[in-house]
Write a protein that holds these residues in place. Structure first.
Motif, PDB file in Angstrom:
ATOM      1  N   ASP A  26       0.825  -1.199   0.000  1.00  0.00           N
ATOM      2  CA  ASP A  26       0.000   0.000   0.000  1.00  0.00           C
ATOM      3  C   ASP A  26       0.866   1.259   0.000  1.00  0.00           C
ATOM      4  OD1 ASP A  26      -1.811   1.974   0.332  1.00  0.00           O
ATOM      5  OD2 ASP A  26      -2.682   1.211   2.184  1.00  0.00           O
ATOM      6  N   THR A  27       1.373   1.607  -1.168  1.00  0.00           N
ATOM      7  CA  THR A  27       2.209   2.814  -1.253  1.00  0.00           C
ATOM      8  C   THR A  27       1.347   4.075  -1.336  1.00  0.00           C
ATOM      9  OG1 THR A  27       2.298   2.520  -3.646  1.00  0.00           O
ATOM     10  CG2 THR A  27       4.146   1.663  -2.385  1.00  0.00           C
ATOM     11  N   GLY A  33     -10.843   0.299  -5.930  1.00  0.00           N
ATOM     12  CA  GLY A  33     -12.188  -0.254  -6.077  1.00  0.00           C
ATOM     13  C   GLY A  33     -13.098   0.569  -6.981  1.00  0.00           C
ATOM     14  N   LEU A  34     -12.494   1.345  -7.885  1.00  0.00           N
ATOM     15  CA  LEU A  34     -13.312   2.153  -8.806  1.00  0.00           C
ATOM     16  C   LEU A  34     -13.323   1.563 -10.211  1.00  0.00           C
ATOM     17  CD1 LEU A  34     -12.395   5.816  -7.762  1.00  0.00           C
ATOM     18  CD2 LEU A  34     -14.466   4.531  -7.210  1.00  0.00           C
ATOM     19  N   GLY A  35     -12.785   0.369 -10.349  1.00  0.00           N
ATOM     20  CA  GLY A  35     -12.759  -0.286 -11.659  1.00  0.00           C
ATOM     21  C   GLY A  35     -14.152  -0.724 -12.086  1.00  0.00           C
ATOM     22  N   ASP A  50     -15.220  -4.402  -7.742  1.00  0.00           N
ATOM     23  CA  ASP A  50     -14.939  -2.985  -7.485  1.00  0.00           C
ATOM     24  C   ASP A  50     -16.203  -2.364  -6.908  1.00  0.00           C
ATOM     25  OD1 ASP A  50     -12.213  -2.734  -8.482  1.00  0.00           O
ATOM     26  OD2 ASP A  50     -13.064  -3.134 -10.457  1.00  0.00           O
ATOM     27  N   GLY A  62      -7.122   3.243  -7.744  1.00  0.00           N
ATOM     28  CA  GLY A  62      -5.965   2.612  -7.101  1.00  0.00           C
ATOM     29  C   GLY A  62      -4.618   2.825  -7.781  1.00  0.00           C
TER      30      GLY A  62
HETATM   31  P1  ATP Z   1      -8.836   0.108 -11.985  1.00  0.00           P
HETATM   32  O1  ATP Z   1      -9.724   0.889 -12.874  1.00  0.00           O
HETATM   33  O2  ATP Z   1      -7.416   0.087 -12.463  1.00  0.00           O
HETATM   34  O3  ATP Z   1      -9.356  -1.250 -11.597  1.00  0.00           O
HETATM   35  P2  ATP Z   1      -9.405   0.727  -9.248  1.00  0.00           P
HETATM   36  O4  ATP Z   1      -9.796   2.029  -8.651  1.00  0.00           O
HETATM   37  O5  ATP Z   1     -10.414  -0.347  -9.246  1.00  0.00           O
HETATM   38  O6  ATP Z   1      -8.792   1.020 -10.646  1.00  0.00           O
HETATM   39  P3  ATP Z   1      -7.877  -1.154  -7.866  1.00  0.00           P
HETATM   40  O7  ATP Z   1      -8.484  -2.228  -8.710  1.00  0.00           O
HETATM   41  O8  ATP Z   1      -8.210  -1.153  -6.439  1.00  0.00           O
HETATM   42  O9  ATP Z   1      -8.194   0.262  -8.441  1.00  0.00           O
HETATM   43  O10 ATP Z   1      -6.327  -1.142  -8.054  1.00  0.00           O
HETATM   44  C1  ATP Z   1      -5.745  -1.148  -9.333  1.00  0.00           C
HETATM   45  C2  ATP Z   1      -4.262  -1.325  -9.182  1.00  0.00           C
HETATM   46  O11 ATP Z   1      -3.717  -0.154  -8.549  1.00  0.00           O
HETATM   47  C3  ATP Z   1      -3.819  -2.445  -8.262  1.00  0.00           C
HETATM   48  O12 ATP Z   1      -3.703  -3.672  -8.901  1.00  0.00           O
HETATM   49  C4  ATP Z   1      -2.478  -1.969  -7.778  1.00  0.00           C
HETATM   50  O13 ATP Z   1      -1.489  -2.263  -8.704  1.00  0.00           O
HETATM   51  C5  ATP Z   1      -2.681  -0.491  -7.690  1.00  0.00           C
HETATM   52  N1  ATP Z   1      -3.073  -0.106  -6.324  1.00  0.00           N
HETATM   53  C6  ATP Z   1      -4.293  -0.118  -5.790  1.00  0.00           C
HETATM   54  N2  ATP Z   1      -4.327   0.331  -4.536  1.00  0.00           N
HETATM   55  C7  ATP Z   1      -3.044   0.622  -4.231  1.00  0.00           C
HETATM   56  C8  ATP Z   1      -2.396   1.134  -3.080  1.00  0.00           C
HETATM   57  N3  ATP Z   1      -3.076   1.436  -1.980  1.00  0.00           N
HETATM   58  N4  ATP Z   1      -1.060   1.316  -3.134  1.00  0.00           N
HETATM   59  C9  ATP Z   1      -0.367   1.026  -4.270  1.00  0.00           C
HETATM   60  N5  ATP Z   1      -0.921   0.541  -5.390  1.00  0.00           N
HETATM   61  C10 ATP Z   1      -2.236   0.341  -5.383  1.00  0.00           C
END
Ligand code: ATP
Ligand code: MG
Length: 412
Positions: A23-24, A72-74, A79, A155
């Motif tokens: 979690d960076t 979680g906005l995918g 998501d 994310g």
């Molecule tokens: P997406 O449209 O890409 O699915 P999203 O909002 O659903 O965007 P996530 O599916 O939660 O985001 O994360 C997508 C990617 O972002 C993860 O696989 C990871 O590589 C990176 N990521 C997510 N959360 C973190 C975090 N807290 N720290 C670092 N990298 C993260």
């Protein structure tokens, strides 16, 4: 004291919980909030579960002024951030025509037809505004209600950072508190001894003083908050001065400056050059040097002489190795002398030691010598600190850098 705002960060994703990714994002956001003088009250990681997520966001909004949600906005079923936020505000998400159009455009620019599943990335609830994402498909949401701000961002770190800077920051309330901070980087003093040396300062609230052990030594962070920056600085200044004086033998830099940068500055100022000759560190020391930009003005190069024959080829007398052993003061000194001669430099630093897990010539893992050939003399420094292979190598590296730093400081 000015009242500071409270913030919470919620990182979403089962992969974060399982340790598959680090979690960076929350680390970045913590630093950002810290620098804004906003108090980070809590950080939570939660899996892709709608009910738990909604409960967590609700609680966070009860406790804090600002809640930042990441991930979680995918477009897929796992998501669930939008659904959870809609639950919290008891509203129904609906497809927003403008967002849908933008999303479709983004797909057509990539010569792709937008899959039906992506529709939900164009959702909005009445209380939320959309935060544009020019570099991804997931737009963010921002809700400003009842004096509380909720921001949800995607994310992927580069998308999150850009959205944070460009879209979220302008919405944050102005705090009447500004933070000033300075970090002193030390080497050669343990965390316990350091804490003892500055114990008169660490109980203070404003400025506050924290110590953090790092790979390359211990950091001391002095921070003060006030109504404006000048005032915060003037509160921190006496502490910075006094602590710097107490630790003057150990501080090699401040605010992110590396020890190699300090070494570089001193060498350039002296008009001197340096080379490395490594056994146990296998080139790691050379890469510590080359990681520093502009180092070619003083670092000429290095040799990795891992087996005895290579040490001899560089100019170490075989008799020295035979008589005293490869891990010895004499060999470390002979290596440094040989490198000084071969590379035609003012300073040469050598490393030799037992990384482990096996012993060598009856010497245990963690036993090592660093040799330093300088303009006037060549000295050896012993290290005897058992540990895992990786740690042992790291410590020898650190000691080599500390040795050259201290010698340059003394020769000033
Ligand atoms: P997406 O449209 O890409 O699915 P999203 O909002 O659903 O965007 P996530 O599916 O939660 O985001 O994360 C997508 C990617 O972002 C993860 O696989 C990871 O590589 C990176 N990521 C997510 N959360 C973190 C975090 N807290 N720290 C670092 N990298 C993260
Ligand atoms: Mg996703």
């Amino acid at each position: 004291m000015v009242k500071s705002l409270r913030a919470e960060i919620i990182s979403i994703g089962t992969e974060l919980l399982l340790g598959e990714i680090v979690d960076t994002n929350s680390t970045y956001l913590s630093q950002e909030l810290r620098d804004l003088g906003i108090f980070v009250f809590r950080k939570t990681t939660i899996g892709d579960n709608r009910a738990r997520l909604a409960a967590e966001i609700k609680e966070a909004l009860d406790r804090s002024d600002i809640v930042i949600v990441g991930g979680g906005l995918g477009p897929t079923d796992d998501d669930l951030t939008r659904e959870a936020i809609a639950d919290v505000y008891d509203e129904e998400p609906e497809v927003n025509a403008h967002l849908l159009e933008e999303l479709e455009k983004m797909f057509s620019r990539r010569n792709r037809k937008m899959p039906e599943t992506n529709n939900k990335q164009a959702w909005l609830i009445p209380s939320a505004i959309a935060l544009e994402n020019p570099i991804g498909t997931a737009c963010g949401w921002l809700v400003n209600k009842n004096n509380k701000i909720l921001a949800a961002m995607p994310g992927p770190p580069h998308e999150m950072k850009r959205m944070w800077r460009e879209k979220v920051l302008p919405h944050l309330p102005q705090t009447n508190s500004v933070l000033f901070h300075e970090t002193l980087h030390t080497i050669g003093i343990g965390e316990g001894d350091l804490a003892e040396a500055i114990k008169d300062f660490t109980r203070s609230q404003n400025p506050s003083v924290g110590t953090y052990a790092r790979g390359n030594g211990v950091d001391v962070r002095i921070a003060a908050s006030a109504g404006n920056l000048a005032e915060a600085k003037s509160i921190a200044k006496p502490f910075i001065d006094k602590i710097s004086a107490l630790l003057k033998d150990y501080v090699y830099g401040t605010n992110g400056k590396t020890i190699v940068e300090s070494i570089k500055e001193m060498l350039i100022k002296n008009g001197q050059t340096i080379a490395t000759i490594e056994s146990i560190t296998g080139g790691a020391l050379a890469s510590d040097f080359t990681a520093c930009s502009g180092i070619s003005k003083c670092y000429v190069g290095g040799a990795v002489t891992y087996c005895n024959e290579m040490k001899v080829q560089m100019g170490v007398e075989a008799e020295i190795i035979n008589e005293f052993g490869v891990v010895s003061r004499e060999t470390a000194i002979a290596m440094a002398d040989a490198a000084k001669k071969q590379f035609k430099v003012d300073w040469a630093i050598s490393t030799t030691g037992v990384a482990g897990p096996d012993s060598l010539d009856g010497k245990k893992p963690g036993y090592a010598w660093v040799g330093l050939a300088g303009p006037d003399a060549t000295v050896g420094y012993e290290l005897d600190w058992p540990g895992e292979r990786e740690m042992v190598i790291k410590r020898v590296r650190r000691m080599a850098l500390m040795t050259i730093f201290n010698s340059l400081k003394e020769s000033r």
